[in-house]
Enzyme design. Sequence first.
Site, PDB file in Angstrom:
ATOM      1  N   SER A 232      32.013 -20.275   1.140  1.00  0.00           N
ATOM      2  CA  SER A 232      31.158 -21.325   2.314  1.00  0.00           C
ATOM      3  C   SER A 232      29.757 -21.718   2.536  1.00  0.00           C
ATOM      4  O   SER A 232      28.653 -21.398   1.065  1.00  0.00           O
ATOM      5  CB  SER A 232      31.019 -21.452   3.372  1.00  0.00           C
ATOM      6  OG  SER A 232      31.763 -20.242   3.667  1.00  0.00           O
ATOM      7  N   SER A 270      36.765 -21.339   1.573  1.00  0.00           N
ATOM      8  CA  SER A 270      35.528 -22.015   2.194  1.00  0.00           C
ATOM      9  C   SER A 270      35.299 -22.481   3.024  1.00  0.00           C
ATOM     10  O   SER A 270      36.091 -23.384   3.662  1.00  0.00           O
ATOM     11  CB  SER A 270      34.871 -22.783   0.530  1.00  0.00           C
ATOM     12  OG  SER A 270      33.573 -22.865   0.670  1.00  0.00           O
ATOM     13  N   ASP A 272      33.389 -25.307   4.190  1.00  0.00           N
ATOM     14  CA  ASP A 272      32.270 -26.815   4.031  1.00  0.00           C
ATOM     15  C   ASP A 272      31.918 -27.683   5.487  1.00  0.00           C
ATOM     16  O   ASP A 272      33.048 -28.135   5.323  1.00  0.00           O
ATOM     17  CB  ASP A 272      32.967 -27.469   2.742  1.00  0.00           C
ATOM     18  CG  ASP A 272      32.890 -26.229   1.993  1.00  0.00           C
ATOM     19  OD1 ASP A 272      32.440 -25.135   1.455  1.00  0.00           O
ATOM     20  OD2 ASP A 272      33.906 -26.212   0.437  1.00  0.00           O
TER      21      ASP A 272
END
Lengths: 348, 348, 348, 348
Positions: A232, A270, A272
């Site tokens: 991340s 992830s 983000d």
Amino acid sequence: VRARELGIAPGVLPTGEKNDITDVAGVRVGHVTLIEGNDIRTGATAILPHDGNLYQSPVPAAVFVGNGYGKLAGISQIAELGEIETPIVLTNTLSVDRAMSAIIDWTLDQPGNERVRSVNAVVGETNDSGLNNIRKRVLTPDMIREAITSASTGPVQEGAVGAGTGTIAFGWKGGIGSSSRHLPENLGGHTIGVLVQSNFGGILQVDGAPVGERLGQYYLKDEVASDKADGSIMIVIATDAPLSSRNLERLSKRAIAGLARTGASMTNGSGDYVVAFSTYRQTDPAAAQTENDNMSPLFQATIEATEEAIYNSLFMAETVDGFDVSTQSPRRVEALPLDKVKEITGAN
Amino acid sequence: VRARELGIAPGVLPTGEKNDITDVAGVRVGHVTLIEGNDIRTGATAILPHDGNLYQSPVPAAVFVGNGYGKLAGISQIAELGEIETPIVLTNTLSVDRAMSAIIDWTLDQPGNERVRSVNAVVGETNDSGLNNIRKRVLTPDMIREAITSASTGPVQEGAVGAGTGTIAFGWKGGIGSSSRHLPENLGGHTIGVLVQSNFGGILQVDGAPVGERLGQYYLKDEVASDKADGSIMIVIATDAPLSSRNLERLSKRAIAGLARTGASMTNGSGDYVVAFSTYRQTDPAAAQTENDNMSPLFQATIEATEEAIYNSLFMAETVDGFDVSTQSPRRVEALPLDKVKEITGAN
Amino acid sequence: VRARELGIAPGVLPTGEKNDITDVAGVRVGHVTLIEGNDIRTGATAILPHDGNLYQSPVPAAVFVGNGYGKLAGISQIAELGEIETPIVLTNTLSVDRAMSAIIDWTLDQPGNERVRSVNAVVGETNDSGLNNIRKRVLTPDMIREAITSASTGPVQEGAVGAGTGTIAFGWKGGIGSSSRHLPENLGGHTIGVLVQSNFGGILQVDGAPVGERLGQYYLKDEVASDKADGSIMIVIATDAPLSSRNLERLSKRAIAGLARTGASMTNGSGDYVVAFSTYRQTDPAAAQTENDNMSPLFQATIEATEEAIYNSLFMAETVDGFDVSTQSPRRVEALPLDKVKEITGAN
Amino acid sequence: VRARELGIAPGVLPTGEKNDITDVAGVRVGHVTLIEGNDIRTGATAILPHDGNLYQSPVPAAVFVGNGYGKLAGISQIAELGEIETPIVLTNTLSVDRAMSAIIDWTLDQPGNERVRSVNAVVGETNDSGLNNIRKRVLTPDMIREAITSASTGPVQEGAVGAGTGTIAFGWKGGIGSSSRHLPENLGGHTIGVLVQSNFGGILQVDGAPVGERLGQYYLKDEVASDKADGSIMIVIATDAPLSSRNLERLSKRAIAGLARTGASMTNGSGDYVVAFSTYRQTDPAAAQTENDNMSPLFQATIEATEEAIYNSLFMAETVDGFDVSTQSPRRVEALPLDKVKEITGAN
């Protein structure tokens, strides 16, 4: 060393004085780093938009979610009201509750907040379980409060520190990185500062150069699913440009372009996230809001500063020995080999 | 020549057979190109998800808006129902109404649609007024219908053709470009195809190499606001992977990462849209939907194919002489000088 | 008669002078109604935010999608830029392209727009195929242009007129309705005006009274799927309150609460859209934007005016004989029996 | 008594057996109630989608934000992955961190979760500071864990209990309420269950009857801004219908229509959130996902059950004496006077 000292200077716009997020006047950053025994490598990083009473003087703000496999706290109230009313704290995935506790208690304790009954704590995280025994949950609200109370106007400490103590990026040691851009007066004269907590994967490019491929370390290298690029990134953007929350949201979207240029694979796993805020009510409260037509240079600045902040998070991080929760065994994650990067990028 | 013939091969995954969107079985593409006198340089491009009755057999679909300064028609119904029920047509900004007319009439005319009372036409656009006298609005629904009825399974014509006839990217001639990736069997064995209509600005990077800076042609070069990077890109993604509309939306977000890697500035005036659909109901209707955990290789494929499709749109476009509406005078937009690109990228 | 003449007065806030959307200073509404033979019952309605050059002086605006089975044109640019730059036109589902043509051509023709190369036409629709042979597509851009050029500052014609000529609501004749609220000075003194095109189903409540159940005409009455409540509503909100696009979006969400109170079932097939704009740049350009904390009375006003506008659309509509496309046969849709409504609501 | 015992039966669809959320097979609800001295009136309520390992067997889920002045934790990951992997806990505004701690620790402790490194805790809240000294933060993770571990399959305790111990709705005592609808077989045969934590304002209508106006207690009664209607509602929807996350999001939007029908003003300060999940993977894993065309009866059921759940939260709550943080003094909030409600609604 920082990326720019090796000649890595993404983009075309000039940096601010310190080339970090504290180039935006009033913004403060603090870290708490926790290293214990062989298996605890974690911490927290706090970003304070200004040094006044944040609850009584919230800042215009927005969030953009690149990929939402993450636990960012505070997101819906920021979207609804267009404001942030607390420090922003970054930490590890299983300490979001503790960071919220720290923010809530600290906010209730501030002079002038004696009747406050509602606090929208903003906490981001990435998962440092590749080097940190995250399940032990040893970070306490009191420790995290230190990150808030020790925050200063810079320069920002980078690398394996604070919330970046145990993170990994592109297979090398990641961490905290920061960068800034200062626009010329004819483009508005404002500053954009970015701070990242890097903990993601992909195929590293450094200012366009195929570092990941050359060093043989990248996502899908062996075309097997086990080669995870998960992870991340938390990206925090500060600016003194007088932006509405709508234009801050647009700004925050551009950080993803900076991320993309480093070779991020933006995988399923992830998280983000981009959080953007403006300090203009503190520094220039009478300013007219920036019009849509004048946003483009700020967008370009955001892309560039995000890319460079990510490089700084890698370049400034040193090799760390820790504990990998998935294998339940010790793990060393090497610093990015800067001599080879220099060679590949042809920087001088 | 296409990018790959010059050795430009972004990413790490293999392409499909034709390396274009028609590598996804059943997908068809058609163009209509309109060149008249000194000032008309425009057209339309149609993408058909399959050759059956699209209205009766809609495809799972999603849209992502990178920057919404654009007129994409059909967006809210795609989001609500997770489906596309018509061809997707790309054209110029002031012909969206005409393309909708073409799609509506064509749909009402299809056998089996005699009782159809509602059509959600999907039309994307970019603004070709740098080479095309767009205000004349000479494209008719009948012309645009030709793009639909002439669509075939490839290979896709690229460059200054169809909806790309009058577009400009990074200051050079842009247009239509396409690329694909075919995942190995252990990553699912599916194909991702991308088609773009490139018409945007920024600082061109080709597979990481700073082509724009070296050639001295890029956004903010003279740090003056007049140096506009505005423009737009339409990106269409096809896949045979059995994706839900939610995962198609996630896929479409990744195209923006491919865009970012070419150096796009994602300015205020840009309309950056991604439309993604899956053909699996036609090719493998009993397939179980791809799980979140298996999405990452498809994301990586999308990033790579988008980046390469943009290069193809530039590499395949030839120099065009037309008419610039903003200056009301003739204008030549040069093709990207491939010899110099080759030199800068060090491709061989 | 209008609802209020029968004693139906939803909510607690006072109306504006005319109790319609033109109580917001400068707002103009125009209709074109097309009745031909036994099967054409359709039209268009235009709302102009002010009488200046709309393209050169766009108004802050937002859209909220209640249910997106519809074709609202212009949606992504409104979201991105927070502005509307054209008239808003409502029409039938298969005439959105024609209304876009009308708006584009009219905009290009306005003095001062000689270099305009991009127009974001805003067109809403509902499906009048229950009374109108919609597949014939007889409305032309020229006819629709009349709705724009004939727009005046009110009072608004309601019922089976303009875009409401062939619509049906709760099984009775629907159409165009409007209402307004004027806040007391201590709540800001601003006006909220609402105009609706009603064409949806559910279980009609009139100011809380179970009219639909009592009259035995409602969704799922026989618990069979064939008893469709599908349809749509377009809601347009005007205000002179100095709202940011973010707060206009929040305002537009509240219209759905007004819709809900009439008994709407918000079915799968419904296109429920709200478009909101503010005229403050014309009427009070130096006004400071309304703060979040002062929004609540405006929200309440929006809920009330929307509910009453829907009642007006029903109360003002007369019985219409037309053509039902789904059965391919003539159809009569009765006006709501106001005597019975009066009885059931126990008004005055 | 519950609303239905007084003859209040909103809508046209039949209820489930218990007329609460536990009519959806497998769903469990638990409360912890904390009453201490004169000033602590709070608690927590846990909803468990099934009794298996929630982390290893997440449920399809979605969130809709009606008004986002609230702190719902877990929101972005639910949107991204379309799943919930933990219990859902409701509590007070300043205890979200504690509820997250409880959920994280409980999840890490479940058999089979020994390697879990990431937990997306889902926590909703409303602000009970009108009766509870919320700033004392006396709820501990251990107490909240009791709500999780004590959860059972019903019937659900309603009124001033759990997370509803100190909440206020329409000026009367609110709390926890629940209701359900069971669709006939020809409409799919599925069950919708709703649970609410009511803590909001407006102008109370009970099944259409103007209870708030008649009793002289409502928002803007004196047209002064001090007459706050702020507050919030958390709405949790469970169903056994095999819905995709997209259709669960659409379902969750409909709960706002039920809320609107009770007279909610949806003010600026309100946090109105809906969380919806489906248990079909547990009860009928091979079921084909419900198609868009079959969603409408589920929408209608959601509207009805939400409206009735809110009435139950009021009807079942008794008068509570507590402490008002804003005035720092004792406060009594009366139960809704059911005899008068009966009179006004004409129920018998």
